[in-house]
Motif scaffolding. Structure first.
Motif, PDB file in Angstrom:
ATOM      1  N   THR A 284      -9.051 -11.415  29.825  1.00 42.79           N
ATOM      2  CA  THR A 284      -9.196 -11.993  28.429  1.00 42.79           C
ATOM      3  C   THR A 284      -9.062 -10.944  27.202  1.00 42.79           C
ATOM      4  O   THR A 284      -9.039 -11.235  26.101  1.00 42.79           O
ATOM      5  CB  THR A 284     -10.666 -12.721  28.248  1.00 42.79           C
ATOM      6  OG1 THR A 284     -11.705 -11.756  28.935  1.00 42.79           O
ATOM      7  CG2 THR A 284     -10.534 -13.896  29.064  1.00 42.79           C
TER       8      THR A 284
ATOM      9  N   TYR B 128      -4.713 -20.532  34.616  1.00 44.77           N
ATOM     10  CA  TYR B 128      -4.360 -19.947  33.379  1.00 44.77           C
ATOM     11  C   TYR B 128      -2.936 -20.211  32.879  1.00 44.77           C
ATOM     12  O   TYR B 128      -2.547 -20.657  31.476  1.00 44.77           O
ATOM     13  CB  TYR B 128      -4.677 -18.426  33.366  1.00 44.77           C
ATOM     14  CG  TYR B 128      -4.281 -17.873  31.840  1.00 44.77           C
ATOM     15  CD1 TYR B 128      -5.305 -17.670  30.713  1.00 44.77           C
ATOM     16  CD2 TYR B 128      -3.202 -16.991  31.740  1.00 44.77           C
ATOM     17  CE1 TYR B 128      -5.099 -17.235  29.595  1.00 44.77           C
ATOM     18  CE2 TYR B 128      -2.778 -16.689  30.471  1.00 44.77           C
ATOM     19  CZ  TYR B 128      -3.816 -16.535  29.363  1.00 44.77           C
ATOM     20  OH  TYR B 128      -3.401 -16.050  28.022  1.00 44.77           O
ATOM     21  N   VAL B 132      -4.000 -23.228  30.566  1.00 45.67           N
ATOM     22  CA  VAL B 132      -4.439 -22.627  29.236  1.00 45.67           C
ATOM     23  C   VAL B 132      -3.198 -22.204  28.632  1.00 45.67           C
ATOM     24  O   VAL B 132      -3.078 -22.172  27.246  1.00 45.67           O
ATOM     25  CB  VAL B 132      -5.186 -21.352  29.594  1.00 45.67           C
ATOM     26  CG1 VAL B 132      -5.616 -20.788  28.432  1.00 45.67           C
ATOM     27  CG2 VAL B 132      -6.427 -21.684  30.529  1.00 45.67           C
ATOM     28  N   HIS B 137      -5.286 -22.854  24.440  1.00 46.03           N
ATOM     29  CA  HIS B 137      -6.525 -22.499  24.380  1.00 46.03           C
ATOM     30  C   HIS B 137      -7.294 -22.640  25.782  1.00 46.03           C
ATOM     31  O   HIS B 137      -6.730 -23.594  26.357  1.00 46.03           O
ATOM     32  CB  HIS B 137      -7.075 -23.275  23.362  1.00 46.03           C
ATOM     33  CG  HIS B 137      -7.280 -24.713  23.217  1.00 46.03           C
ATOM     34  ND1 HIS B 137      -8.296 -25.573  24.000  1.00 46.03           N
ATOM     35  CD2 HIS B 137      -6.200 -25.725  22.986  1.00 46.03           C
ATOM     36  CE1 HIS B 137      -8.122 -26.819  24.003  1.00 46.03           C
ATOM     37  NE2 HIS B 137      -6.827 -26.922  23.235  1.00 46.03           N
ATOM     38  N   PHE B 138      -8.304 -21.896  25.769  1.00 42.76           N
ATOM     39  CA  PHE B 138      -9.209 -21.919  26.978  1.00 42.76           C
ATOM     40  C   PHE B 138     -10.000 -23.523  26.994  1.00 42.76           C
ATOM     41  O   PHE B 138     -10.403 -23.984  25.751  1.00 42.76           O
ATOM     42  CB  PHE B 138     -10.210 -21.042  27.147  1.00 42.76           C
ATOM     43  CG  PHE B 138      -9.493 -19.849  27.083  1.00 42.76           C
ATOM     44  CD1 PHE B 138      -9.330 -19.131  28.461  1.00 42.76           C
ATOM     45  CD2 PHE B 138      -9.747 -18.957  26.011  1.00 42.76           C
ATOM     46  CE1 PHE B 138      -8.770 -17.947  28.333  1.00 42.76           C
ATOM     47  CE2 PHE B 138      -9.061 -17.388  26.020  1.00 42.76           C
ATOM     48  CZ  PHE B 138      -8.484 -16.976  27.302  1.00 42.76           C
ATOM     49  N   SER B 139     -10.184 -24.194  28.009  1.00 44.23           N
ATOM     50  CA  SER B 139     -10.674 -25.572  27.957  1.00 44.23           C
ATOM     51  C   SER B 139     -11.443 -25.905  29.230  1.00 44.23           C
ATOM     52  O   SER B 139     -11.269 -25.278  30.168  1.00 44.23           O
ATOM     53  CB  SER B 139      -9.783 -26.445  27.604  1.00 44.23           C
ATOM     54  OG  SER B 139      -8.831 -26.706  28.675  1.00 44.23           O
ATOM     55  N   ALA B 142      -9.173 -26.974  32.027  1.00 43.00           N
ATOM     56  CA  ALA B 142      -8.456 -25.811  32.848  1.00 43.00           C
ATOM     57  C   ALA B 142      -9.633 -25.241  33.772  1.00 43.00           C
ATOM     58  O   ALA B 142      -9.190 -25.445  35.055  1.00 43.00           O
ATOM     59  CB  ALA B 142      -8.209 -24.512  31.960  1.00 43.00           C
ATOM     60  N   THR B 218     -10.415 -19.445  32.335  1.00 43.42           N
ATOM     61  CA  THR B 218      -9.932 -21.107  32.233  1.00 43.42           C
ATOM     62  C   THR B 218     -10.845 -21.676  31.109  1.00 43.42           C
ATOM     63  O   THR B 218     -10.678 -22.272  30.182  1.00 43.42           O
ATOM     64  CB  THR B 218      -9.826 -21.641  33.577  1.00 43.42           C
ATOM     65  OG1 THR B 218     -11.077 -21.432  34.297  1.00 43.42           O
ATOM     66  CG2 THR B 218      -8.764 -21.067  34.194  1.00 43.42           C
ATOM     67  N   PRO B 232     -13.307 -24.726  24.901  1.00 45.19           N
ATOM     68  CA  PRO B 232     -13.800 -23.924  26.006  1.00 45.19           C
ATOM     69  C   PRO B 232     -15.342 -24.433  26.426  1.00 45.19           C
ATOM     70  O   PRO B 232     -16.266 -24.970  25.422  1.00 45.19           O
ATOM     71  CB  PRO B 232     -13.862 -22.592  25.205  1.00 45.19           C
ATOM     72  CG  PRO B 232     -12.994 -22.648  24.083  1.00 45.19           C
ATOM     73  CD  PRO B 232     -12.893 -24.267  23.693  1.00 45.19           C
TER      74      PRO B 232
END
Lengths: 326, 281
Positions: A284, B128, B132, B137-139, B142, B218, B232
């Motif tokens: 990340t 990912y 993603v 975007h992260f969610s 995911a 994720t 997220p």
């Protein structure tokens, strides 16, 4: 009977129902088959997406990706020998500890323990497999690392560290974190898997074989060594490979205790890295495409290696199952 | 061959030593179990209070709770079960009822067993790339997909195995009554296999509840209150991970509290599932 049916159910209705059943069968069967094929597709897609995502890293760095030790987000040069080495070494340490312990546990459960004891002990060992891996990591960081630093590392440094040849492997400051600690924690994690497989395959040995050996006057230990083990050898190796596959890919437990170092160190007491830990720590935060691609390339390597190891494990276990089925 | 007292004694000694070492190995294994669970219980019990369930995760160095993480984990687990179980049960149904020894079925079982032990962090990377990156975007979605992928092989395997244990006479009886095959599966096979399938789902939930690695890239994490999987989503494992590696004492306490909650939940699920499986055998 058939005449009665024809009387009560008008013919068109029966035909409609039969047609409905055909459509239902076609739809249901197709759905079920699609779901089953999805399992294959998911595995294939996983491998492909890793390869595709990591390809630029392979192309940019070539074979040097596997042989070099620099891992530099600033100059954007990445070579992965340190995490690859770390993964192999920690898994090797784990197997060196876990294999004899698992064998001992399997022998205890099948040969030594009375029935009232074997059940609860086996359940307790299986509990270890249920504990989430992040708990191993936390326990490792807060409890086991200080323990290693205070009691084990200094002792290893003073005794094994002074030996010729293997000395450099065991010398270093007592930090507690490092590959030895990670290897030991991995060992604890894979013991329940390996011992469960061994216990199950030991139980597959046909009773007449064991009884014949006992009738010839063999001791329990001799039955294990000369009858049970030779009969189950392939499956035992399969169980060991299953444990190895788990150890190679384990992430959270080792991420906490490895130290996330990218300098190559020969000593097992020094901080290191592993493929899984590098991905977990850095993915990340990867701030350039090639950084992220290098990590995905590492993921691809890990996936292929664990796939091969687990496939070997499964084939070896299948062989005994087939033998026992005959 | 003459009776040799020395040989006899040596063999007996080897026997005692071998079995003795095996017993020690078992004790060695149990020591770790007690040590790890004991630590989690001791440190976690000291940190548990009602605020865990009523307050959000705090900023660094402050007290707080785990409410958003608990809710986020629950949302993702429920979604993962909703995505994964229908597919898993259908796949198991195909393997058990439709495939009949075809090579492709053996291949699927083989691959499924490998997916069962595949490194979960790689699944995280895959999701990912799958969810993603395209969405940007992260969610929570995911995260749920990643968890569903880990849940799937467990459900496929247990439902396949349970259905294959059902006697063929039940199938013949249903077909002889004129039921089409899909009716036979849904009205006879599934009810007969219900316990086994539900047990498999429980085992799978136990497995995904503790998974951390696939959620790191994720679902990520979220300091604020949300139960919307489009954002997220905070979740227990990632919160534990971040808090445990932080330098703050309050965060450490929360991490231990979360660890205890998670361990108790996971172990209770897996023990009861295993007990149900054991009874069936």
């Amino acid at each position: 009977m058939s005449a009665a049916v024809q009387q009560t159910v008008p013919l068109p209705a029966a035909r409609r129902r039969r047609a409905g059943a055909r459509v239902g069968d076609t739809v249901f069967g197709a759905l079920a088959r699609a779901a089953a094929l999805l399992v294959l597709v998911l595995l294939g897609l996983t491998a492909l997406s890793m390869l595709w995502g990591g390809w630029p890293a392979f192309r940019t760095f070539g074979w040097h990706f596997f042989a070099g030790t620099e891992w530099d987000p600033v100059t954007r040069r990445f070579a992965a020998l340190v995490p690859i080495y770390g993964t192999l070494v920690t898994s090797a340490i784990a197997m060196v500890i876990a294999v004899p312990v698992s064998f001992g546990i399997a022998v205890f459960l099948t040969e030594v323990a009375p029935r009232w004891l074997a059940g609860p002990v086996a359940a307790a060992i299986e509990l270890l497999a249920g504990v989430p891996s992040i708990i191993y990591g936390m326990w490792g960081l807060f409890v086991f690392v200080p323990f290693m630093a205070d009691h084990v590392d200094p002792w290893i440094d003073a005794s094994l560290g002074t030996l010729p040849l293997i000395g450099p492997l065991f010398s270093g400051p007592p930090l507690g974190i490092g590959m030895l600690t990670a290897g030991i924690i991995l060992a604890i994690m894979v013991v329940p898997f390996v011992s469960a497989v061994m216990r199950d395959v030991f139980a597959l040995v046909p009773p007449p074989l064991r009884e014949s050996a006992f009738a010839l006057g063999a001791t329990r230990w001799e039955v294990v060594r000369r009858v049970v083990l030779p009969y189950t050898r392939t499956a035992v190796v399969g169980g060991i490979f299953l444990g190895l596959g788990r150890a190679l890919g384990e992430t959270m437990a080792v991420t906490f205790v490895l130290g996330n170092a990218h300098d190559f160190a020969i000593s097992l007491l020094a901080p290191g890295n592993s493929i899984a830990a590098a991905i977990a720590n850095e993915f990340t935060e990867a701030d350039s495409d090639i950084y992220r691609q290098s990590l995905i390339a590492l993921g691809f390597v890990l996936f292929i290696v664990t796939f091969a190891v687990l496939a070997v494990a499964k084939l070896m276990l299948l062989r005994l199952a087939r033998q026992a089925g005959r | 061959m003459a009776y040799s007292r020395a040989l006899h004694r040596r063999r007996q000694a080897t026997n005692v030593i071998g079995l003795g070492v095996a017993t020690l190995a078992t004790l060695f294994g149990l020591v770790w179990l007690v040590w790890i669970l004991g630590t989690t219980l001791y440190k976690g019990a000291g940190a548990i209070d009602m605020r865990l369930f009523t307050q959000m995760t705090p900023p660094p160095g402050e007290d707080g709770g785990l409410l958003n993480a608990i809710v986020g984990s629950t949302v993702m687990i429920v979604l993962a079960v909703a995505f994964g179980t229908p597919v898993g049960v259908m796949a198991g149904t195909w393997l058990a009822e439709y495939a009949h020894g075809r090579a492709i079925a053996e291949a699927i079982r083989f691959i499924n067993d490998i997916l069962l032990s595949a490194p979960s962090i790689v699944i995280g990377l895959f999701v990912y790339a799958l969810v993603v990156q395209p969405s940007g975007h992260f969610s929570g979605w995911a995260g749920a997909v990643a968890l569903a992928m880990l849940l799937l092989p467990v459900v496929v395997r247990t439902s396949d195995e349970t259905m294959r244990l059902i006697p063929g006479t039940l199938r013949e009886a249903a077909l002889a009554l004129g039921a089409p095959k899909w009716r036979m599966v849904t009205s006879v096979i599934w009810p007969a296999a219900r316990t086994g399938i539900l047990t498999g789902i429980l085992l799978a939930i136990a497995r995904i509840s503790g998974e951390t690695a696939p959620l790191l890239f994720t679902a990520l994490n979220n300091q604020y209150w949300t139960a919307n999987p489009g954002n997220p989503l905070a979740n227990l494992p990632v919160v534990i991970f971040q808090f445990a590696l932080s330098p703050y004492d309050q965060w450490h306490r929360l991490a231990w509290a979360g660890a205890l909650l998670m361990t108790v939940l996971v172990l209770m699920l897996s023990v009861s599932a295993r007990a149900a499986l054991g009874r069936r055998k």
